[in-house]
Design a protein around this motif. Structure first.
Motif, PDB file in Angstrom:
ATOM      1  N   ASP A 244       0.868  -1.172   0.000  1.00  0.00           N
ATOM      2  CA  ASP A 244       0.000   0.000   0.000  1.00  0.00           C
ATOM      3  C   ASP A 244       0.911   1.230   0.000  1.00  0.00           C
ATOM      4  O   ASP A 244       1.568   1.535   1.002  1.00  0.00           O
ATOM      5  CB  ASP A 244      -0.893  -0.013   1.232  1.00  0.00           C
ATOM      6  CG  ASP A 244      -1.894   1.125   1.231  1.00  0.00           C
ATOM      7  OD1 ASP A 244      -1.650   2.144   0.547  1.00  0.00           O
ATOM      8  OD2 ASP A 244      -2.917   1.007   1.915  1.00  0.00           O
ATOM      9  N   GLU A 245       0.951   1.915  -1.119  1.00  0.00           N
ATOM     10  CA  GLU A 245       1.851   3.063  -1.280  1.00  0.00           C
ATOM     11  C   GLU A 245       1.479   4.208  -0.333  1.00  0.00           C
ATOM     12  O   GLU A 245       2.348   4.884   0.199  1.00  0.00           O
ATOM     13  CB  GLU A 245       1.812   3.543  -2.728  1.00  0.00           C
ATOM     14  CG  GLU A 245       2.851   4.581  -3.060  1.00  0.00           C
ATOM     15  CD  GLU A 245       4.280   4.050  -2.958  1.00  0.00           C
ATOM     16  OE1 GLU A 245       5.141   4.826  -2.502  1.00  0.00           O
ATOM     17  OE2 GLU A 245       4.523   2.891  -3.317  1.00  0.00           O
ATOM     18  N   HIS A 246       0.175   4.414  -0.109  1.00  0.00           N
ATOM     19  CA  HIS A 246      -0.271   5.515   0.743  1.00  0.00           C
ATOM     20  C   HIS A 246       0.141   5.302   2.204  1.00  0.00           C
ATOM     21  O   HIS A 246       0.646   6.201   2.861  1.00  0.00           O
ATOM     22  CB  HIS A 246      -1.788   5.678   0.639  1.00  0.00           C
ATOM     23  CG  HIS A 246      -2.344   6.761   1.494  1.00  0.00           C
ATOM     24  ND1 HIS A 246      -2.100   8.091   1.251  1.00  0.00           N
ATOM     25  CD2 HIS A 246      -3.104   6.705   2.614  1.00  0.00           C
ATOM     26  CE1 HIS A 246      -2.703   8.814   2.188  1.00  0.00           C
ATOM     27  NE2 HIS A 246      -3.314   7.989   3.019  1.00  0.00           N
ATOM     28  N   ARG A 247      -0.093   4.079   2.721  1.00  0.00           N
ATOM     29  CA  ARG A 247       0.239   3.774   4.115  1.00  0.00           C
ATOM     30  C   ARG A 247       1.665   3.276   4.299  1.00  0.00           C
ATOM     31  O   ARG A 247       2.121   3.113   5.431  1.00  0.00           O
ATOM     32  CB  ARG A 247      -0.737   2.747   4.669  1.00  0.00           C
ATOM     33  CG  ARG A 247      -2.156   3.293   4.758  1.00  0.00           C
ATOM     34  CD  ARG A 247      -3.077   2.331   5.437  1.00  0.00           C
ATOM     35  NE  ARG A 247      -3.292   1.158   4.576  1.00  0.00           N
ATOM     36  CZ  ARG A 247      -3.978   0.095   4.947  1.00  0.00           C
ATOM     37  NH1 ARG A 247      -4.496   0.020   6.138  1.00  0.00           N
ATOM     38  NH2 ARG A 247      -4.147  -0.909   4.105  1.00  0.00           N
ATOM     39  N   GLN A 248       2.363   2.996   3.182  1.00  0.00           N
ATOM     40  CA  GLN A 248       3.745   2.519   3.227  1.00  0.00           C
ATOM     41  C   GLN A 248       3.869   1.248   4.065  1.00  0.00           C
ATOM     42  O   GLN A 248       4.676   1.159   4.999  1.00  0.00           O
ATOM     43  CB  GLN A 248       4.680   3.598   3.764  1.00  0.00           C
ATOM     44  CG  GLN A 248       4.761   4.839   2.905  1.00  0.00           C
ATOM     45  CD  GLN A 248       5.523   4.574   1.607  1.00  0.00           C
ATOM     46  OE1 GLN A 248       6.651   4.157   1.637  1.00  0.00           O
ATOM     47  NE2 GLN A 248       4.881   4.817   0.480  1.00  0.00           N
ATOM     48  N   MET A 249       3.069   0.238   3.706  1.00  0.00           N
ATOM     49  CA  MET A 249       3.117  -1.017   4.450  1.00  0.00           C
ATOM     50  C   MET A 249       2.649  -2.182   3.590  1.00  0.00           C
ATOM     51  O   MET A 249       1.979  -1.990   2.574  1.00  0.00           O
ATOM     52  CB  MET A 249       2.258  -0.932   5.705  1.00  0.00           C
ATOM     53  CG  MET A 249       0.792  -0.672   5.444  1.00  0.00           C
ATOM     54  SD  MET A 249      -0.181  -0.388   6.925  1.00  0.00           S
ATOM     55  CE  MET A 249      -0.481  -2.025   7.478  1.00  0.00           C
TER      56      MET A 249
END
Length: 79
Positions: A46-51
Motif C-alpha cells: 500500500d503506497e499511501h500507508r507505506q506497508m
C-alpha cells in the motif's frame, strides 16, 4: 566485512554489527519474496500507508495462528 569498511576503527561491537547486518538482509529477503516471489498472490504494498497488506482470508489462515504461537512461546519462556 566491517573491517573492510572501517579498517582502523577498532570497534568492540563488530560482531553485533555484523549480526545486525545479516539480520536486516534476511528480513529484506523475506519481504522481497513476499511481495515479488512465486507465492505472492495475496500480498501487496500500500503506497499511501507505506506497508505490506494482505487479504483477510490469508491473514486469518496464516498470520493470526503464527501470532498466537509466538504469544504462547513468550508465555512459556517467561516461566
Amino acid at each position: 566485512m566491517l573491517e573492510n569498511i572501517l579498517p582502523h576503527a577498532m570497534l568492540k561491537a563488530k560482531p553485533n554489527l555484523e549480526l545486525r547486518i545479516r539480520t536486516l538482509k534476511m528480513d529484506w529477503t523475506i519481504i522481497y519474496d513476499m511481495l515479488s516471489g512465486k507465492d505472492n498472490s495475496s500480498f501487496g504494498w500500500d503506497e499511501h500507508r507505506q506497508m505490506v497488506v494482505v487479504e483477510d482470508v490469508v491473514w486469518k489462515q496464516k498470520i493470526e495462528p503464527l501470532g498466537m504461537m509466538l504469544k504462547q512461546l513468550h508465555i512459556l519462556l517467561k516461566k
